[in-house]
Design a protein around this motif. Structure first.
Motif, PDB file in Angstrom:
ATOM      1  N   ARG A 564      14.701  50.425  48.897  1.00  0.00           N
ATOM      2  CA  ARG A 564      15.677  51.218  48.152  1.00  0.00           C
ATOM      3  C   ARG A 564      15.033  52.494  47.601  1.00  0.00           C
ATOM      4  N   LEU A 600      22.024  52.185  50.785  1.00  0.00           N
ATOM      5  CA  LEU A 600      21.673  51.431  49.578  1.00  0.00           C
ATOM      6  C   LEU A 600      22.608  50.239  49.386  1.00  0.00           C
ATOM      7  N   ASP A 604      21.766  46.198  49.197  1.00  0.00           N
ATOM      8  CA  ASP A 604      22.212  45.277  48.146  1.00  0.00           C
ATOM      9  C   ASP A 604      22.861  44.040  48.750  1.00  0.00           C
TER      10      ASP A 604
END
Ligand code: GDP
Ligand code: MG
Length: 746
Positions: A564, A600, A604
């Motif tokens: 990330r 991103l 997740d």
């Protein structure tokens, strides 16, 4: 004057269900009563008191029964009280509008040698149907008092109690009623009676001829008692009974019980002849039940009408409940969104949204559907139509080694969809033969109970939304076919033996009251809600914990974090902070920024999925994949199925939890139905396979517990779990593999 005799006189109230027994009991005892249970069982025991001229009566309201054969718990309770406590007299409440049928019990009480005062109740109803009964003449023929009453208005109560007291005062034993049972049975009966009387066999409790009758009827309870009292006499009696049974089977193709019942009814018919009962010709036409039954239980129209009625029930349930179901679903999803928006990220939010709201909401969301279904069933039950179904289906049940009375157990378990196998298993108590009973209680869990219903409704709504009613109908037919087929399989292998004859009473049709229907509907719905609120909540939380812990190992989390960071670092500096905070980029942002943001989010989601896979539940589900890939289930489905053993409702809540953990911070939490539709693992074939598997696999642990209790051994509970799951798996694999081979579910 001597002292007043204050010793209590015991009087029992006996009668068929719905004859007005409780109403009369209340009218007599007023507030002086208390309700308890018979020791160790759930049958209600109602006792009350009544004083008259310084004498004190204790009244016991026996459970309503049609006979005293000990086929059911109620009958046993009534019979044991009559035999062991020997009441001074029995007030036998009979429904005057249904006299012939009601006197069947009277005859049996008289055969036990207990004095009877007949409360000829509901004479108002009888009159309304044009039926006049000559109580005086009936009393003369019976040799016992007969008092017309209207319990609802308290009419006849005083006269009845005067007769009862007079009788109790006489305090004389009456000879048991002796009926003639025909040339095959009667001589044997006499012979057995002599032997019983001579050896004093059980004579302290039961009259000799009565005991002999019970041996002919193969009454398990009396056989056990007899065997304990004197095995030698018992064996000889059994031999005689056996010989006569074989003879009757060979010559008349019948059973002693059936012949005994025939003769009792013959006695009643004779009793009522010659002016005891007068019906105006109009009455017969007015007596709608018989007319209706001519159509509704007709060999050809009966089954046709039955299927149509059941189909109408589905249409009613699914069409009208749709609006409130959708509404509730929206409410819970809004609640979830609200929590996501207001609470800080962390275990508490995860517990609330993924554990509690999704879990319990998924179950409560289906309450409207269950209300509609229960309402429809209550209507069929209260009108008396369900009993007709049992009557018509007896012939079919017999083919599968079951009994017409099995029908009720299946219906209660969800035979029309939406019941519960727990009371269903208990309802098998009305079955007398232990083989038929076991076969019934092992197969009732295949019915579509109220807990499977929401699961089906979800999958149908997601994948077969065009054919909701048809799919439900198909599933019902399938569950019946499987239950009957497997019952037969059990009855020709593990539980071999003959069927018992069918003697079912058909109550007259009644137009149910709206209030009564609402009460019945509410009682069952409330049970469902309570279950959802307590057990399901606890299990949802437990499963949430299983699915959340242990978290991903540190180094895997760090690896995600590093990736990330790398994505964020690669961005031009003005955008880094926004990207790290998780805010979606503005519409005017460069494409690279949008791409980074999407990257991103994917990271997740990947981390959440990995964490779930890594959790306790995920590991369990994954190790099962080796088996379940043959039927198209991935580990998330497996987790849900494992949870379903706790209670089938949990399947939905677990799917909800499993699929909501896969996405983070989505702007709206999609309904589970939409999430399944979008998931590549799911398609109509998988959905159908899952429904079949869920229909058939192991009953929930509460049901298993009941099976253990009712069958008296844990072995049948274990058998039920293993047997059901094996069958479910085999069928699911077949369905899925054949479906795939035919090109479905690509
Ligand atoms: P139980 O099952 O024998 O205890 O019957 P209940 O006492 O619960 O009565 C069944 C129904 O019949 C109730 O709705 C009573 O109000 C009604 N009922 C009882 N006695 C009479 C009667 O004499 N006449 C009429 N019309 N209804 C009665
Ligand atoms: Mg009652």
């Amino acid at each position: 004057m001597g002292p007043i005799n204050r010793s209590e006189i015991l009087i029992a109230l006996a009668g068929n269900p719905n004859s007005g027994k409780s109403t009369l009991f209340n009218a007599i005892t007023g507030a002086r009563q208390h309700v308890g249970n018979y020791p160790g069982i759930t049958v209600e025991k109602k006792e009350g008191f009544y004083d008259f001229n310084g004498r004190s009566l204790r009244l016991v309201d026996l459970p309503g029964t049609y006979s005293l054969t000990a086929y059911s718990l109620e009958e046993r309770v009534a019979r044991e009280l009559l035999a062991n406590e020997r009441p001074a007299a029995v007030i036998n409440v009979v429904d005057a509008s249904n006299l012939e049928r009601n006197l069947y019990l009277t005859v049996q009480i008289l055969e036990m040698g207990i004095p009877v005062i007949v409360a000829l109740n509901m004479v108002d109803v009888a009159k309304g149907r044009g039926i006049e009964i000559d109580a005086q003449l009936l009393a003369e023929r019976l040799g016992f008092p007969v008092v017309p009453t209207v319990a609802r208005r308290g009419e006849g109560k005083t006269e009845l109690m005067e007769k009862v007291l007079a009788f109790a005062d006489e305090n004389q034993r009456r000879e048991p009623l002796r009926l003639y049972y025909g040339p095959d049975i009667d001589p044997v009966l006499d012979d057995m009676e002599r032997e019983i009387a001579a050896s004093g066999f059980l004579t302290e409790v039961y009259p000799p001829r009565w005991t002999a009758l019970k041996y002919l009827e193969a009454d398990e309870q009396i056989l056990d008692a007899g065997n304990a009292a004197d095995p030698e006499v018992s064996r000889r009696l059994l031999e005689k009974a056996h010989r006569v049974t074989e003879h009757i089977k060979a010559t008349l193709d019948s059973y002693p019980e059936a012949i005994i019942a025939d003769h009792r009814y013959g006695f009643i018919t004779a009793l009522l002849k010659g002016g005891v009962v007068r019906k105006s010709p109009r009455a017969d036409r007015l007596y709608l039940s018989d007319q209706i039954d001519k159509v509704l239980t007709n060999r050809f129209f009966g089954p046709l009408v039955m299927v149509l009625i059941l189909y109408a029930v589905y249409q009613f349930t699914f069409r009208y409940s749709e609006i409130p179901v959708n509404l509730l679903e929206k409410v819970f999803s809004a609640l979830g969104d609200w929590c996501l928006a207001t609470l800080p990220e962390g275990p508490l939010r995860s517990l609330l949204v993924s554990g509690i709201i999704d879990g319990v909401g998924g179950v409560l969301g289906f309450v409207p559907l269950i209300v509609f279904m229960f309402f429809a069933i209550a209507f069929l039950e209260d009108t008396g139509y369900l009993a007709r179904c049992a009557y018509m289906l007896d012939r079919i049940f017999r083919i599968f080694g079951l009994h017409g009375n099995s029908f009720m157990a299946y219906i209660i378990s969800g035979g029309i969809a939406g019941g519960c196998a727990v009371p269903g298993v208990m309802a098998t108590r009305t079955l007398r033969s232990s083989r038929e009973r076991l076969a019934t209680l092992l197969t009732v869990p295949f019915m579509n109970c109220g807990a499977k219903l929401p699961v089906f409704a979800l999958l149908i709504a997601s994948f077969f939304s065009e054919h909701r009613a048809q799919m439900m109908f198909l599933l019902t037919i399938l569950s019946w076919s499987m239950a009957l087929f497997l019952a037969k399989l059990i009855r020709v292998t593990l539980l071999k033996g003959p069927s018992t004859p069918f003697l079912l009473e058909l109550p007259p049709y009644r137009l149910p009251t709206f209030k009564g229907l609402l009460i019945h509907t509410w009682e069952r719905t409330w049970q469902y809600i309570q279950k959802a609120g307590s057990v399901i909540l606890a299990i949802s939380i437990l499963l949430w914990a299983l699915m959340t812990y242990p978290g991903l190992p540190e180094e895997r989390r760090e690896a995600f974090q590093a990736e990330r960071l790398a994505v964020v670092e690669a961005l031009p500096s003005p955008y880094r902070e926004a990207a790290a905070s998780g805010e979606p980029p503005d519409a005017g942002a460069p494409p690279a920024v949008r791409a980074a943001w999407e990257r991103l989010r994917a990271l997740d989601a990947g981390e959440s999925r990995d964490a779930l896979m890594y959790s306790f539940a995920g590991r369990m589900g994954r190790s099962l994949e080796a088996l379940t890939r043959w039927c198209g289930f991935d580990w998330r489905t497996n987790v849900a199925l494992v949870g379903g053993f706790a209670a089938k409702e949990v399947i939905i809540s677990t799917l909800g939890t499993a699929y909501s953990l896969g996405e983070t911070d989505s702007e709206e939490s999609l309904s589970l139905s939409r999430r399944l539709q979008k998931d590549p693992q799911w398609n109509p074939l998988v959905a159908l396979t899952a429904m079949v598997f869920i229909m058939l696999y192991s009953p929930c642990f509460v049901t298993v517990t009941c099976i253990v209790k009712e069958s008296g051994t844990w072995k049948w509970g274990l058998f039920s779990m293993v047997f059901s799951t094996t069958i479910a798996f085999i069928l699911a694999v077949l369905l899925y593999q054949i479906g795939r081979a035919l090109g479905f579910g690509a």
